[in-house]
Design an enzyme around this catalytic site. Structure first.
Site, mmCIF file in Angstrom:
data_model
loop_
_atom_site.group_PDB
_atom_site.id
_atom_site.type_symbol
_atom_site.label_atom_id
_atom_site.label_comp_id
_atom_site.label_asym_id
_atom_site.label_seq_id
_atom_site.Cartn_x
_atom_site.Cartn_y
_atom_site.Cartn_z
ATOM 1 C CE LYS A 10 137.998 33.884 31.280
ATOM 2 N NZ LYS A 10 137.594 35.301 31.433
ATOM 3 N NE ARG A 39 137.533 42.730 28.633
ATOM 4 C CZ ARG A 39 138.078 41.764 29.353
ATOM 5 N NH1 ARG A 39 139.390 41.676 29.438
ATOM 6 N NH2 ARG A 39 137.346 40.888 30.006
ATOM 7 C CE1 TYR A 86 168.279 25.129 16.246
ATOM 8 C CE2 TYR A 86 166.395 25.345 17.707
ATOM 9 C CZ TYR A 86 167.028 24.702 16.666
ATOM 10 O OH TYR A 86 166.431 23.643 16.050
ATOM 11 C CG MET A 140 158.464 23.142 18.260
ATOM 12 S SD MET A 140 158.154 22.649 16.557
ATOM 13 C CE MET A 140 158.450 24.175 15.678
HETATM 14 C C1 LIG Z 1 137.617 35.563 32.861
HETATM 15 C C2 LIG Z 1 136.540 36.300 33.550
HETATM 16 C C3 LIG Z 1 136.352 36.188 34.948
HETATM 17 C C4 LIG Z 1 137.308 35.431 35.857
HETATM 18 O O1 LIG Z 1 138.390 36.254 36.204
HETATM 19 P P1 LIG Z 1 139.527 35.736 37.216
HETATM 20 O O2 LIG Z 1 140.397 36.923 37.372
HETATM 21 O O3 LIG Z 1 140.221 34.610 36.535
HETATM 22 O O4 LIG Z 1 138.855 35.312 38.465
HETATM 23 C C5 LIG Z 1 135.252 36.796 35.506
HETATM 24 N N1 LIG Z 1 134.394 37.511 34.755
HETATM 25 C C6 LIG Z 1 134.561 37.683 33.436
HETATM 26 C C7 LIG Z 1 133.582 38.488 32.672
HETATM 27 C C8 LIG Z 1 135.642 37.097 32.777
HETATM 28 O O5 LIG Z 1 135.812 37.274 31.467
#
Ligand SMILES: *Cc1c(COP(=O)(O)O)cnc(C)c1O
Length: 370
Positions: free
Chosen positions: A32, A130, A260, A308
């Site tokens: 992801k 969640r 800055y 930036m």
């Molecule tokens: C992002 C995610 C993972 C991976 O977690 P890591 O700590 O990066 O290994 C696994 N399961 C779900 C549901 C996630 O959202």
């Protein structure tokens, strides 16, 4: 001038490392968020070639990108909004996580439209509060799924949940709640080929909870999921290196204000080196005054305000010239600051550091499949 180097061979090594740790459990590689900033398609293609069992993404859109790119490995998406494109997901053979009845009904509609049997992974919320079905709604979700299995519209490939990593006691309570939810579903008539609960941290901490599959994200990228343990302790190799070339060097007198707000001023005559990376590239502005970088093998703190496009390093009387390489972070085994170091300087976690890198970095892949 600004380079993000992604070592895909390191990602494969980390995959093999987790495969050994997982015993016989399958590995779902979590890609992801552009593979945590490492490049969705390049990482997926490399891991597909290394024969990973599954890919996991949050959104259907990410899953469809992978399929459009020709990725054929089983693929699961689990975070949906009420307008998600489930018909396209089924046509692209994407498994879907299911968190509630509304999603289940929309997926069943998509199965009717496409004539495809939807492959489901039911998600039960065992305590994180969640994504996922509450324990209270779980029997209703299971019963509705049993009904749709009977109609030949869906099949239940998997059941899953996610740990909070709050404490061992809290995680163990979630493992017990997961087992209870799976038992309850079985009693109501559902079988699952793949139970999966643990991410990188749980896979390292509770190997007895691997079930049939583990979901590995941050560990694949060579980073430790624990703030108090480094990747080298698990023989993981960080895959991302961020670097740039010094664009300008100049001598200034004592008393010069730097960048800055003049967070830093020179005490003596000194040399300042300008580095063309800023918060537009994802370098956290709140790491100003704390983060270190490496130039010619030596560490220097970013004493002044990160802007930036650029930041300034006071290199004293050291021999630094325009064109010298500045490593912002990489594999600490090479003597450079780690993503963990930058995370600590920015009061965040290594996950956020690698995922936010982007902007104008030129991305180069080592070990890419073409
Ligand atoms: C992002 C995610 C993972 C991976 O977690 P890591 O700590 O990066 O290994 C696994 N399961 C779900 C549901 C996630 O959202």
């Amino acid at each position: 001038m600004r380079d993000l180097i992604i070592d895909l061979d390191a990602i494969v090594d980390n995959f093999e490392n987790f495969k050994k740790r997982a015993g016989g459990a399958k590995i779902l590689a979590v890609v992801k968020a552009n593979a945590y900033g490492h490049g969705l398609y390049e990482v997926a293609l490399k891991l597909e070639t290394a024969k990973v069992d599954y890919f996991g993404v949050a959104d259907v859109d990410e899953a469809l990108h992978l399929r459009e790119g020709g990725i054929e490995t089983p693929l699961l998406a689990w975070l949906h909004d009420p307008n998600d494109r489930f018909t396209e997901a089924l046509d692209a053979n994407v498994d879907l996580g299911v968190a509630n009845i509304e999603q289940l009904e929309r997926i069943a509609d998509a199965a009717r439209i496409t004539g495809k049997v939807a492959k489901l992974h039911l998600k039960v919320d065992t305590g994180l509060s969640r994504n996922g079905s509450s324990i209270e709604e779980w029997p209703t979700l299971v019963a509705a799924t049993v009904d749709l299995v009977g109609q030949g519209l869906v099949e239940t490939v998997g059941v899953f949940s996610h740990l909070s990593s709050t404490s061992e006691a809290d995680d163990r309570a979630q493992i017990a709640a997961f087992d209870a939810a799976v038992e309850q579903a079985r009693a109501l008539g559902l079988e699952f080929e793949l139970r999966h609960l643990t991410a990188s941290d749980g896979t390292l901490s509770y190997p007895e909870a691997n079930y049939e599959m583990v979901r590995i994200g941050v560990g694949l990228y060579g980073l430790s999921p624990f703030a108090d343990h480094h990747s080298a302790e698990y023989a993981l190799r960080p895959a991302m290196t961020a670097k740039a070339l010094v664009t300008q060097v100049k001598r200034v007198q004592a008393g010069a204000g730097i960048s800055y707000g003049y967070l830093a001023r020179t005490n003596t005559e000194t040399t300042l080196a300008l580095v063309p990376v800023g918060y537009a590239e994802g370098l956290p502005r709140n790491a100003s005054g704390k983060a270190e970088v490496s130039i010619n093998g030596k560490r220097y703190k970013i004493e002044s305000r990160i802007a930036m496009d650029q930041f300034v390093i006071d290199v004293g009387d050291d021999e630094v010239v325009a064109g010298d390489e500045v490593v912002i972070f990489g594999d600490p085994a090479a003597g450079v600051p780690s993503a963990d170091d930058l995370a600590a300087a920015a009061d965040t976690i290594n996950y956020e550091i690698v995922t936010r890198m982007g902007g104008r970095f030129r991305v180069t892949y080592l070990g890419a499949i073409d």
